[in-house]
Design a protein around this motif. Sequence first.
Motif, short mmCIF file in Angstrom:
data_model
loop_
_atom_site.label_atom_id
_atom_site.label_comp_id
_atom_site.label_asym_id
_atom_site.label_seq_id
_atom_site.Cartn_x
_atom_site.Cartn_y
_atom_site.Cartn_z
N GLU B 295 29.34 50.42 36.19
CA GLU B 295 28.32 50.51 37.50
C GLU B 295 28.79 49.63 38.03
O GLU B 295 29.09 48.34 37.88
N PRO B 296 28.94 49.23 39.61
CA PRO B 296 29.02 48.20 40.44
C PRO B 296 28.30 47.01 39.72
O PRO B 296 28.74 45.92 39.46
N ALA B 297 26.92 47.19 40.00
CA ALA B 297 26.20 45.97 39.30
C ALA B 297 25.48 45.99 37.78
O ALA B 297 24.58 45.07 37.56
N THR B 337 28.86 28.83 37.61
CA THR B 337 28.19 29.60 36.74
C THR B 337 28.93 30.80 37.64
O THR B 337 28.33 30.88 38.78
N VAL B 338 29.33 31.93 36.88
CA VAL B 338 29.88 33.03 38.67
C VAL B 338 28.72 34.43 37.20
O VAL B 338 29.29 34.01 35.74
N ALA B 339 28.77 35.78 37.73
CA ALA B 339 28.50 37.01 36.95
C ALA B 339 29.18 37.52 36.87
O ALA B 339 29.60 38.56 36.95
N LEU B 340 29.84 37.68 35.30
CA LEU B 340 31.16 37.98 35.54
C LEU B 340 30.96 37.98 33.39
O LEU B 340 30.66 36.98 32.88
N ALA B 341 31.61 38.54 32.42
CA ALA B 341 32.02 38.81 31.44
C ALA B 341 33.31 37.60 31.12
O ALA B 341 33.77 38.15 31.67
N PRO B 342 32.67 36.55 30.17
CA PRO B 342 33.90 35.84 29.83
C PRO B 342 34.81 36.33 29.93
O PRO B 342 36.02 35.60 30.37
N VAL B 423 37.48 41.14 40.72
CA VAL B 423 37.43 40.06 40.82
C VAL B 423 36.08 40.74 42.09
O VAL B 423 34.88 39.74 42.70
N GLU B 424 36.35 42.18 42.62
CA GLU B 424 35.76 42.34 43.62
C GLU B 424 34.25 43.38 43.08
O GLU B 424 33.87 43.16 43.81
N ARG B 425 34.21 43.87 42.21
CA ARG B 425 32.88 44.39 41.12
C ARG B 425 31.89 43.59 41.18
O ARG B 425 30.80 42.88 40.95
N ALA B 426 32.70 41.56 40.87
CA ALA B 426 31.78 40.89 40.97
C ALA B 426 31.12 39.93 42.96
O ALA B 426 30.50 39.19 42.26
N ARG B 442 44.62 33.47 45.69
CA ARG B 442 43.06 32.43 45.29
C ARG B 442 41.85 33.53 45.65
O ARG B 442 41.66 34.44 46.40
N VAL B 443 41.21 33.30 44.70
CA VAL B 443 39.68 33.63 44.04
C VAL B 443 38.98 33.09 44.69
O VAL B 443 38.63 31.99 43.37
N THR B 444 38.12 33.43 45.03
CA THR B 444 36.85 33.41 45.06
C THR B 444 35.45 34.21 44.06
O THR B 444 35.18 35.12 44.67
N LEU B 445 34.70 33.28 44.00
CA LEU B 445 33.80 34.21 43.81
C LEU B 445 31.86 33.30 43.66
O LEU B 445 31.86 32.51 43.62
N PRO B 446 30.72 34.45 43.67
CA PRO B 446 29.66 33.88 43.79
C PRO B 446 29.72 33.84 43.28
O PRO B 446 29.83 33.78 42.10
N LEU B 447 28.78 32.28 43.14
CA LEU B 447 27.90 31.29 42.11
C LEU B 447 26.79 32.43 41.46
O LEU B 447 26.04 32.76 42.74
N ALA B 448 26.46 32.74 40.12
CA ALA B 448 25.28 32.77 40.24
C ALA B 448 24.70 31.93 39.71
O ALA B 448 24.62 30.74 38.63
N ARG B 449 23.52 32.05 39.13
CA ARG B 449 22.14 31.73 38.13
C ARG B 449 22.50 31.35 36.83
O ARG B 449 23.26 32.44 36.28
#
Lengths: 236, 453
Positions: B295-297, B337-342, B423-426, B442-449
């Motif tokens: 699931e995307p989220a 911190t980004v919302a991705l599994a390590p 990357v896009e799923r995150a 270049r990879v950019t990811l939104p910062l997560a809590r």
Amino acid sequence: MPTMTDRAQTILVVEDDPAVGEALVEGIGTEGYRVHWETTGEGGVAFARDRSPHLVVLDVRLPDGNGFDVCRRMRQLGLRQPILMLTVQSDQLDKVLGLEMGADDYLTKPYHLRELIARIRSLLRRAYGEFSSTEADILYAGDLTIDRTRATVTRGGKSLNLTPTEFRLLVFLAQHPGQVFSRGQLIENVWGSDADFYDDKTVSVHVRRLREKVEHDPSDPAVILTVPGLGYRLAT
Amino acid sequence: MALLTAAILGGILIAVLANHYTRAEDRYLTASARLVVAEPPPLTTLRDLTLWARAAALTTQTRVQVYGADGALVVDSGSPDALDAGSLLGRGEGRGHGRHDRRGLPNPLGGGLFGGGHGSRSGRALTMDMGNGAYVRLSEGPASGRDALMAAVVAWVLAAALAVGLAALAGWLMARRISRPVVALTEASDRMAAGDLGARAPVAGGDEVGRLAESFNGMAARVEATVTSLRRFVADAAHEIGTPLTALQADLELAERKVGGDDERRLVDRALTQTDRLAVLSDNLLQLSRLEADEPAAERYVADLASVAREVADAVASRAEQAGVEFVVDVAAGPLTVALAPARLQTVLANLLDNAVKFTPEGGTVTLGVCGEAGRAVASVSDTGVGIPAEEQGAVFERFHRARNASAYPGSGLGLPIVQAVVERAGGTVSLASSPAGSTFRVTLPLARPATG
């Protein structure tokens, strides 16, 4: 390297696929371990309980349930030996689940036999504290066996041809597995009195040549590792 | 529109009725006047004249006034409502009696229509010559249909207001009934387009919209079943390949130890290289199919880009050095911190760095940079490699696409598609800038809590 003595360690392999099982029995066996092979989780648990092997190699997919349950049951029986899980997926979940269920390490299929053997050795070293002394005559680095008295390095019974400097470099690293050494420290400890004549480049050149002899795939080193900005260390 | 038409029609009807009643009142006054004139008053005393006028007023239910030839008012019967038979018997000016009572009575609807009741009075007046120079003026006749008309107007206005209100309510209800399922259907289709294959529209009623929702759901179920079974097939296939591949690899490794001649060893090594390739391919396929099945989220993990980057740098450093490539690592202190599994973040950086090292000739440089930038975590991997031809830069993220100048290098053609999928799923982006002097991803990811537990 079948120079193992009377105290050969017993390894239990729980794997249902006959082709993989046979290859593992033969491959691990040639390293001097006694190998016992079970094809079911039930059989594996029974053997582990009755014979207390030194280490368990456990497949995650078994005909009578999954390896995680087998792992948990072994732990519930009070078995403290290292368990190496063979997972089929490079999935985060399997790793987490395996380690939660009490596995000590995991390896993803398809894996190389040599990698499996290196892991087995590393786990055994950690569990039974062998070969940690810098004074030991026999040292291990990955699936290499280093005999300091005879000045030989062998893999699977085959001798590798190293120069004296390469041998000293490998021995020094193998005496301190996992420890990071700067190029300067290596010059001092390996080249010793002649240290003034050498620079960092010398170390890099020697490491590169050594890797070409001791690594299975020199383009993807797994024995002698570069630590960016710091130096080198031996893989544990 | 219908309301406007009704209003216009209503207006016309009222106008016609008003005209009709006015004329009826006029006719009544005319007929009454003729009656009054046909029976001339006894020209005796003023009192007789008054009695006559009152009698005439009572009879005709109008106010009867007699004017002299000079135009002066001679006699006035007063309002017919104030008259009764008693007043004819000479009880004089007793008109005050009962006035309040009568006025106080509610005016019965249509009372004037029959002329008998004391309904409201018409505003019309009529003057008729009596033949002797004097003339009689009749006014305040029964209001004929005027009351009914007024009541009708009031009723009509009330009815119109009620109708407008009801129509608005009905319209709103209808719109809600029709638009709600349409909105729900749109939402379901948007969710489906965004990758939520389990999205279904609620089926409300058997009308057209309900049938549309049903057919949408049918289509969605088929799409989901097809995609799911395809993904499962790829995952199962990759999975099933793993076991024989393990056995094959192990056997080849055992053979490698036993063969004597260099020629044989070379053959075994070549076979091992190919099993490695197969292993990477099946692993990559498994990763991709698993990414797509997610699931995307569903990403519940977080990772620190900075520390993962350092781990991956450690893993790549040996390879870079052995390839004679200078490896520069410039990673910010973090945490980022980004919302991705390590493990997935590792895959992203490892795939990019593997490519960079692979395509950079000896003596070149590979640079890994990681930093935080305007609320986003940014990782860049630059090389001084062969570059990607401009016309192929858009295609490098396609599966199994391998740039023309990449054919001499080993690879599965799935590394970059995996990077993009992760990357896009995150919620991030991956971009490429390349020239013959090298490439930068270049990879950019939104910062997560950061993880709390």
